[in-house]
Scaffold this motif. Structure first.
Motif, PDB file in Angstrom:
ATOM      1  N   TYR A 195      32.345   2.528  -9.720  1.00 60.97           N
ATOM      2  CA  TYR A 195      32.867   1.188  -9.973  1.00 60.97           C
ATOM      3  C   TYR A 195      32.366   0.211  -8.921  1.00 60.97           C
TER       4      TYR A 195
ATOM      5  N   PHE B 172      29.919  -2.775  -9.857  1.00 59.50           N
ATOM      6  CA  PHE B 172      30.514  -4.100  -9.681  1.00 59.50           C
ATOM      7  C   PHE B 172      29.647  -4.963  -8.779  1.00 59.50           C
TER       8      PHE B 172
ATOM      9  N   LEU C  14      32.057  -7.509 -15.974  1.00 59.20           N
ATOM     10  CA  LEU C  14      32.821  -6.989 -14.838  1.00 59.20           C
ATOM     11  C   LEU C  14      34.280  -6.703 -15.190  1.00 59.20           C
ATOM     12  N   PRO C  15      34.957  -7.560 -15.979  1.00 58.60           N
ATOM     13  CA  PRO C  15      36.312  -7.174 -16.397  1.00 58.60           C
ATOM     14  C   PRO C  15      36.330  -5.916 -17.268  1.00 58.60           C
TER      15      PRO C  15
ATOM     16  N   GLY D 230      35.949  -2.921 -15.062  1.00 58.27           N
ATOM     17  CA  GLY D 230      37.233  -2.602 -14.437  1.00 58.27           C
ATOM     18  C   GLY D 230      38.185  -1.940 -15.415  1.00 58.27           C
TER      19      GLY D 230
ATOM     20  N   PRO E 123      39.095  -4.788  -6.755  1.00 53.16           N
ATOM     21  CA  PRO E 123      38.389  -5.887  -7.429  1.00 53.16           C
ATOM     22  C   PRO E 123      38.331  -7.166  -6.587  1.00 53.16           C
TER      23      PRO E 123
ATOM     24  N   PHE F 202      34.802  -8.597  -5.066  1.00 57.72           N
ATOM     25  CA  PHE F 202      34.366  -9.903  -5.553  1.00 57.72           C
ATOM     26  C   PHE F 202      33.963 -10.840  -4.423  1.00 57.72           C
TER      27      PHE F 202
ATOM     28  N   PHE G  77      38.879 -15.672 -10.837  1.00 64.56           N
ATOM     29  CA  PHE G  77      38.089 -14.472 -11.073  1.00 64.56           C
ATOM     30  C   PHE G  77      38.787 -13.229 -10.523  1.00 64.56           C
TER      31      PHE G  77
ATOM     32  N   TYR H 219      39.867  -9.916 -12.672  1.00 68.59           N
ATOM     33  CA  TYR H 219      39.408  -8.563 -12.358  1.00 68.59           C
ATOM     34  C   TYR H 219      40.571  -7.628 -12.057  1.00 68.59           C
TER      35      TYR H 219
ATOM     36  N   ALA I 186      41.701  -4.350 -14.325  1.00 68.19           N
ATOM     37  CA  ALA I 186      41.543  -3.036 -13.694  1.00 68.19           C
ATOM     38  C   ALA I 186      42.887  -2.386 -13.392  1.00 68.19           C
TER      39      ALA I 186
END
Length: 130
Positions: free
Chosen positions: A14, A18, A48-49, A52, A73, A77, A101, A105, A109
Motif C-alpha cells: 500500500y 500510494f 488512491l482511494p 486504500g 493515508p 499523502f 484529500f 483517503y 481505507a
C-alpha cells in the motif's frame, strides 16, 4: 489467526503504490494535452482511494482492523501534498485541500478496514462458540 507477515506485506505494498502511482504514471499521461493534470486528478480522486479501499478490506478480512489505516493515508499523502500539488508555494491556501484529500483517503481505507475487521471478529466468535 492473524498473520503479521501478511499484514506487513500488505502495508508495504500500500505504501509503495500510494507513493509511486502518481509519479510513475504522470509521464505517460502528459501526452494528453493538459500536462497530465486530468490524469493526476483521476489518480488522486479515484485510484488512491480505491487502493486504500482494497488494501484496507483485504487487511481487515485477513488480520482484523488496525489503527494503521487511520494514520497511514494522512502520512503518505504529505509528500504528494508538497510535490504534486505544489503546496510549498503558498501553504495558507492549500490546507483545505490537504484536509479534503486526507479525509477521503482515511475514509476509504480505515472505515472499510474497520467494517471488515469487525465482521471477521464476529465470524470468528461465532465459529468458536459452535
Amino acid at each position: 489467526m492473524s498473520n503479521p507477515k501478511s499484514r506487513w506485506i500488505l502495508w508495504a505494498a500500500y505504501a509503495v503504490l500510494f507513493l509511486a502511482l502518481p509519479y510513475v504514471t504522470q509521464p505517460i499521461f502528459k501526452l494528453v494535452g493538459d500536462c497530465g493534470f486530468g490524469w493526476i486528478l483521476l489518480i488522486f480522486y479515484l485510484a488512491l482511494p480505491l487502493l486504500g479501499l482494497g488494501c484496507g478490506v483485504a487487511d481487515g478480512i485477513v488480520n482484523g482492523w488496525s489503527l494503521w489505516w487511520l494514520i497511514a493515508p494522512v502520512v503518505l499523502f504529505i509528500p504528494h501534498f508538497f510535490l504534486a500539488m505544489d503546496a510549498a508555494a503558498d501553504l495558507s491556501i492549500h490546507w483545505d485541500e490537504f484536509v479534503l484529500f486526507a479525509g477521503i483517503y482515511v475514509g476509504f481505507a480505515f472505515i472499510p478496514n474497520l467494517i471488515a475487521g469487525l465482521i471477521r471478529n464476529s465470524s470468528q466468535r461465532s465459529r468458536a462458540q459452535s
